[in-house]
Design an enzyme around this catalytic site. Structure first.
Site, PDB file in Angstrom:
ATOM      1  CE  LYS A 146      -0.521   4.564  13.705  1.00  0.00           C
ATOM      2  NZ  LYS A 146      -1.858   4.467  13.109  1.00  0.00           N
ATOM      3  N   GLY A 180      -3.576   5.124   4.470  1.00  0.00           N
ATOM      4  CA  GLY A 180      -3.900   5.045   3.048  1.00  0.00           C
ATOM      5  C   GLY A 180      -2.658   5.306   2.210  1.00  0.00           C
ATOM      6  CB  THR A 214      -0.913  -0.011   1.250  1.00  0.00           C
ATOM      7  OG1 THR A 214      -1.645  -1.232   1.264  1.00  0.00           O
ATOM      8  CG2 THR A 214      -1.875   1.157   1.251  1.00  0.00           C
TER       9      THR A 214
HETATM   10  N1  LIG Z   1      -1.138   1.159   4.981  1.00  0.00           N
HETATM   11  C1  LIG Z   1      -1.167   2.344   5.561  1.00  0.00           C
HETATM   12  O1  LIG Z   1      -2.092   3.134   5.367  1.00  0.00           O
HETATM   13  C2  LIG Z   1      -0.043   2.759   6.467  1.00  0.00           C
HETATM   14  C3  LIG Z   1      -0.095   4.029   7.085  1.00  0.00           C
HETATM   15  C4  LIG Z   1       0.980   4.441   7.887  1.00  0.00           C
HETATM   16  C5  LIG Z   1       2.041   3.591   8.079  1.00  0.00           C
HETATM   17  N2  LIG Z   1       2.045   2.350   7.492  1.00  0.00           N
HETATM   18  C6  LIG Z   1       3.194   1.494   7.716  1.00  0.00           C
HETATM   19  O2  LIG Z   1       3.857   1.300   6.470  1.00  0.00           O
HETATM   20  C7  LIG Z   1       4.478   0.020   6.451  1.00  0.00           C
HETATM   21  C8  LIG Z   1       3.990  -0.746   5.218  1.00  0.00           C
HETATM   22  O3  LIG Z   1       2.599  -0.906   5.291  1.00  0.00           O
HETATM   23  P1  LIG Z   1       1.718  -1.349   4.029  1.00  0.00           P
HETATM   24  O4  LIG Z   1       0.303  -1.106   4.401  1.00  0.00           O
HETATM   25  O5  LIG Z   1       2.249  -0.749   2.782  1.00  0.00           O
HETATM   26  O6  LIG Z   1       1.986  -2.935   4.015  1.00  0.00           O
HETATM   27  P2  LIG Z   1       1.631  -3.980   2.850  1.00  0.00           P
HETATM   28  O7  LIG Z   1       0.647  -3.396   1.903  1.00  0.00           O
HETATM   29  O8  LIG Z   1       1.316  -5.254   3.527  1.00  0.00           O
HETATM   30  O9  LIG Z   1       3.021  -4.136   2.053  1.00  0.00           O
HETATM   31  C9  LIG Z   1       4.135  -4.737   2.644  1.00  0.00           C
HETATM   32  C10 LIG Z   1       5.218  -4.911   1.592  1.00  0.00           C
HETATM   33  O10 LIG Z   1       6.358  -5.464   2.243  1.00  0.00           O
HETATM   34  C11 LIG Z   1       6.705  -6.698   1.593  1.00  0.00           C
HETATM   35  N3  LIG Z   1       7.135  -7.648   2.626  1.00  0.00           N
HETATM   36  C12 LIG Z   1       6.443  -8.061   3.699  1.00  0.00           C
HETATM   37  N4  LIG Z   1       7.161  -8.935   4.432  1.00  0.00           N
HETATM   38  C13 LIG Z   1       8.320  -9.109   3.765  1.00  0.00           C
HETATM   39  C14 LIG Z   1       9.470  -9.909   3.980  1.00  0.00           C
HETATM   40  N5  LIG Z   1       9.568 -10.734   5.015  1.00  0.00           N
HETATM   41  N6  LIG Z   1      10.482  -9.833   3.080  1.00  0.00           N
HETATM   42  C15 LIG Z   1      10.378  -9.016   1.998  1.00  0.00           C
HETATM   43  N7  LIG Z   1       9.320  -8.220   1.745  1.00  0.00           N
HETATM   44  C16 LIG Z   1       8.299  -8.273   2.618  1.00  0.00           C
HETATM   45  C17 LIG Z   1       5.459  -7.178   0.872  1.00  0.00           C
HETATM   46  O11 LIG Z   1       5.866  -7.984  -0.206  1.00  0.00           O
HETATM   47  P3  LIG Z   1       4.810  -8.623  -1.255  1.00  0.00           P
HETATM   48  O12 LIG Z   1       4.345  -7.452  -2.082  1.00  0.00           O
HETATM   49  O13 LIG Z   1       5.576  -9.607  -2.015  1.00  0.00           O
HETATM   50  O14 LIG Z   1       3.705  -9.193  -0.408  1.00  0.00           O
HETATM   51  C18 LIG Z   1       4.821  -5.851   0.457  1.00  0.00           C
HETATM   52  O15 LIG Z   1       5.369  -5.403  -0.758  1.00  0.00           O
HETATM   53  C19 LIG Z   1       4.122  -0.636   7.782  1.00  0.00           C
HETATM   54  O16 LIG Z   1       5.142  -0.376   8.724  1.00  0.00           O
HETATM   55  C20 LIG Z   1       2.856   0.095   8.201  1.00  0.00           C
HETATM   56  O17 LIG Z   1       2.641   0.104   9.589  1.00  0.00           O
HETATM   57  C21 LIG Z   1       1.029   1.938   6.688  1.00  0.00           C
END
Ligand SMILES: NC(=O)c1ccc[n+]([C@@H]2O[C@H](COP(=O)([O-])OP(=O)(O)OC[C@H]3O[C@@H](n4cnc5c(N)ncnc54)[C@H](OP(=O)(O)O)[C@@H]3O)[C@@H](O)[C@H]2O)c1
Length: 427
Positions: free
Chosen positions: A205, A302, A15
């Site tokens: 947080k 998001g 995301t």
């Molecule tokens: N989503 C939000 O709105 C949001 C807001 C603020 C902060 N965050 C933070 O941003 C970070 C990412 O969140 P996200 O929502 O983008 O997560 P996500 O959509 O689940 O994406 C995670 C990414 O990391 C990769 N990944 C996961 N485990 C891995 C591993 N062991 N080795 C290599 N690659 C790995 C996944 O690979 P694949 O693509 O192959 O599955 C994917 O590309 C987190 O720390 C989250 O707390 C998110």
């Protein structure tokens, strides 16, 4: 003049990662104009090599160590989440002399002090604006523009999932169990919602924000944490009648040379600026000794809003690299001394089921009064005439330990058949 370049290794393309990539592409010209630096994504690390992606496959690798060890890459953006392997990779990146930008609240809440010290010792940047409040700038203002203040209180709606659920419960008169599936269907709640609804996300947080505001890391084990599963539509209704809304808040406040940090559902007056932060929006309100009240709000999660914070951090890195600066990681020490919730002085909401007998009210008031808890407001409802009733109290200020004793005294002996709910009130 030769064009400056920042060569980026991206860990994670979910995301946030895909949003950050798109923003760097879409706004490349303006970012370059503002920084004099061309930010280039050199490699992207992911877990699943087979997943269909919207970029050419050559840029991806599942060997994330190869990115962090690549001498051509000067900056790593970590967007995997969790502590393993994210923590090891961030540490390796810093040890390899690379600046780091991360959106990882859990990593910073658990290991922030150690990582910022490591970055500082290497004269590197370590930024984590996206870790709290998504697109809302909170960390930089706390580190810089507000840093001259003593923060006297800070309260935040820091989790969009729980705020969406509580807002829907309030607006639709629905219970938690009715609203959760809708939140899941709309993509606002995970299949396993524990991290959000039980308050873990808010705990990470608020402990990051408290660590910055008070200059030492607040261990998450020291944060009092309650979630929203036990909130019912009945409590929502009483809150409304009494002039409040119910919000899941992360709260921190200094107590002498300690700090108390807590996460719990809270009765908040409808007039408080945070009361109108609804749906998936986040908000942070703080009171500083010189600045007074300050309020931030916006989209706390998001792809696009979070990308905005990540790219903002990358721009800081680019500017710092351009002046060959000493790195801008702002270290804070571990082990902030903390104060227990039992010494909190608060007002409380309490909803009880009573045996509808004469004298019950007097007995309850006496039992509570004997424990130092007096009643400030009351609502009564007959459930079964002459048999059962429901009483709701708002108490005056009392300590948490006295209040707990008072609640424990509300037994059949004083005519109480059940204590349905107790919720702290912030006025
Ligand atoms: N989503 C939000 O709105 C949001 C807001 C603020 C902060 N965050 C933070 O941003 C970070 C990412 O969140 P996200 O929502 O983008 O997560 P996500 O959509 O689940 O994406 C995670 C990414 O990391 C990769 N990944 C996961 N485990 C891995 C591993 N062991 N080795 C290599 N690659 C790995 C996944 O690979 P694949 O693509 O192959 O599955 C994917 O590309 C987190 O720390 C989250 O707390 C998110």
């Amino acid at each position: 003049m030769a064009e400056r370049r920042l060569r980026l290794g991206m860990l994670g393309y979910g995301t946030v990662g895909s949003g950050a990539y798109r923003m760097l592409e879409d706004n490349q010209a303006s970012i370059q104009a503002k920084t004099g630096t061309r930010i280039e994504v050199a490699r992207i690390g992911v877990k699943d090599a087979q997943k269909p992606r919207d970029l050419s496959p050559e840029i991806f690798t599942t060997d994330l160590d190869s990115i962090v060890n690549d001498p051509e890459i000067d900056t790593i953006v970590e967007l995997i989440g969790g502590t393993d392997p994210a923590g090891r990779l961030v540490e390796l990146a810093l040890n390899n002399g690379k600046n780091v930008v991360t959106a990882n609240k859990e990593l910073m809440a658990k290991h922030g002090s150690r990582l910022v010290h490591l970055a500082k010792s290497k004269r590197l940047d370590l930024h984590y604006e996206a870790a709290v409040g998504g697109g809302i700038p909170l960390i930089q203002p706390l580190k810089h523009q507000l840093a001259g203040n003593d923060v006297l209180k800070m309260m935040g709606i820091l989790n969009g999932t729980t705020n969406f659920i509580l807002t829907a419960m309030q607006q639709d008169g629905a219970d938690f169990a009715e609203v959760l599936p809708d939140a899941q269907a709309k993509g606002y709640a995970e299949a396993d919602p524990t991290n959000d609804v039980d308050g873990f996300d808010t705990m990470y947080k608020i402990s990051v924000l408290a660590s910055i505001a008070f200059g030492r890391q607040v261990a998450i084990e020291e944060v009092h944490r309650e979630g929203i599963r036990s909130i019912s539509k009945v409590d929502m209704k009483y809150a409304d009648v009494l002039g409040y809304v119910i919000k899941l808040l992360g709260i921190c406040e200094p107590v002498g040379d300690r700090v108390r940090v807590r996460v719990h559902p809270t009765f908040l007056p409808k007039t408080h600026p945070l009361a109108s932060v609804n749906g998936v929006y986040n908000g942070l309100w703080l009171h500083g000794d010189f600045v007074g009240d300050v309020m931030f709000s916006g989209r706390g999660a998001g792809s696009d809003p979070t990308a905005s914070a990540v790219v903002g951090d990358l721009i800081d890195v680019a500017r710092n690299m351009a002046i060959d600066g000493p790195g801008s990681a702002l270290p804070y020490d571990p082990d902030m001394p903390t104060e227990s919730i039992t010494t909190l002085r608060s007002r409380y909401y309490i909803r009880i089921r009573t045996l509808d007998r004469p004298l019950v009210l007097g007995k309850i008031a006496t039992a509570m009064g004997q424990r130092g808890v007096s009643i400030a407001a009351m609502e009564m409802k007959t459930i079964v005439p002459h048999e059962e009733g429901e009483i709701v109290f708002l108490t005056d200020y009392a300590t948490e330990s006295d209040f707990r004793e008072a609640v424990a005294s509300l037994t059949a002996e004083v005519g109480v058949s059940k204590v349905h709910a107790t919720i702290r009130v912030e006025d």
